[in-house]
Design an enzyme around this catalytic site. Structure first.
Site, short mmCIF file in Angstrom:
data_model
loop_
_atom_site.label_atom_id
_atom_site.label_comp_id
_atom_site.label_asym_id
_atom_site.label_seq_id
_atom_site.Cartn_x
_atom_site.Cartn_y
_atom_site.Cartn_z
CB ILE A 69 46.22 40.81 -47.73
CG1 ILE A 69 46.71 41.63 -46.53
CG2 ILE A 69 47.32 40.69 -48.78
CD1 ILE A 69 47.77 40.93 -45.71
CG ASP A 88 49.41 49.96 -45.61
OD1 ASP A 88 50.28 49.68 -46.43
OD2 ASP A 88 48.31 50.44 -45.92
CD GLU A 103 47.82 47.58 -36.08
OE1 GLU A 103 47.07 46.70 -36.52
OE2 GLU A 103 47.62 48.79 -36.29
NE ARG A 152 36.70 42.94 -39.19
CZ ARG A 152 37.59 43.92 -39.24
NH1 ARG A 152 38.88 43.65 -39.24
NH2 ARG A 152 37.22 45.19 -39.30
#
Ligand code: IMP
Ligand code: MG
Length: 181
Positions: free
Chosen positions: A153, A103, A99, A165
């Site tokens: 972030i 979160d 991953e 990205r």
């Protein structure tokens, strides 16, 4: 340019590279004599996955899943949807879920349930980033690159609204980008 939307660089390209190498070495040790199946949760983990797999000195196989939980916001909706499932069976395999960031834990909590039902031999979680302050599900990572404070972030695969990205580092996004006045 995308760089101007970054408030602060959290991890440079160099720091990411050396930490990912350490994670790969750890997995190489832990899985010696086995052939783990690395499952990348797309899209956020694609760059991490590419670097991590090359840092592992074992035979591995890879598979990919597309899961979405966010839409265009910065807070998890709690609704997880499998948009693309794995290509191969995972029965009896040693799975490592890769991953980008852990979160709320909603995504992985749901994913773990789905994958456990398919009877792999084992499942571990490898996340590049962990934001433990925001956890709402009982999920912990077995391998974690960096533990970070509660900030949004981007970079090294992580996006906001599909963008950023391709930043080579990980940085905190300026809140002005997503908080419209
Ligand atoms: P969770 O379900 O709340 O644990 O969220 C997991 C997913 O949300 C991650 O795989 C990311 O795609 C996305 N996400 C969570 N925090 C951030 C962030 O700070 N930046 C970019 N994406 C994030
Ligand atoms: Mg994402």
């Amino acid at each position: 340019m995308m760089h101007k939307d970054v408030e602060k660089i959290l991890y440079t390209e160099e720091e990411l590279r050396s930490r990912v190498k350490e994670l790969g070495a750890q997995i190489t040790t832990d899985y010696a004599g086995r052939e783990p199946l690395l499952v990348s949760v797309l899209r956020g983990s694609y760059i991490f996955m590419a670097d991590l797999t090359r840092a592992i000195g074992l035979n591995v196989t890879v598979d990919f899943m597309v899961v979405s939980s966010y839409g265009a916001g910065t807070v998890s909706s709690g609704q997880v949807e499998i948009k693309k499932d794995l290509s191969d069976s995972i029965e009896g395999r040693d799975l490592i879920i890769v991953e980008d960031i852990l979160d709320s834990g909603n995504t992985l909590y749901y994913l773990m349930e789905v994958l456990r039902a398919r009877k792999p031999a084992s499942i571990r979680i490898c996340t590049l980033m962990d934001k433990p302050e925001r956890r709402s599900q009982p999920i912990t990572a077995d391998y974690c690159g960096f533990t970070i404070p509660d900030a949004f972030i981007v970079g090294y695969g992580l996006d906001y609204d599909g963008k950023y990205r391709n930043l080579p580092y990980v940085g905190i996004l300026k809140p002005s980008v997503y908080k419209k006045p």
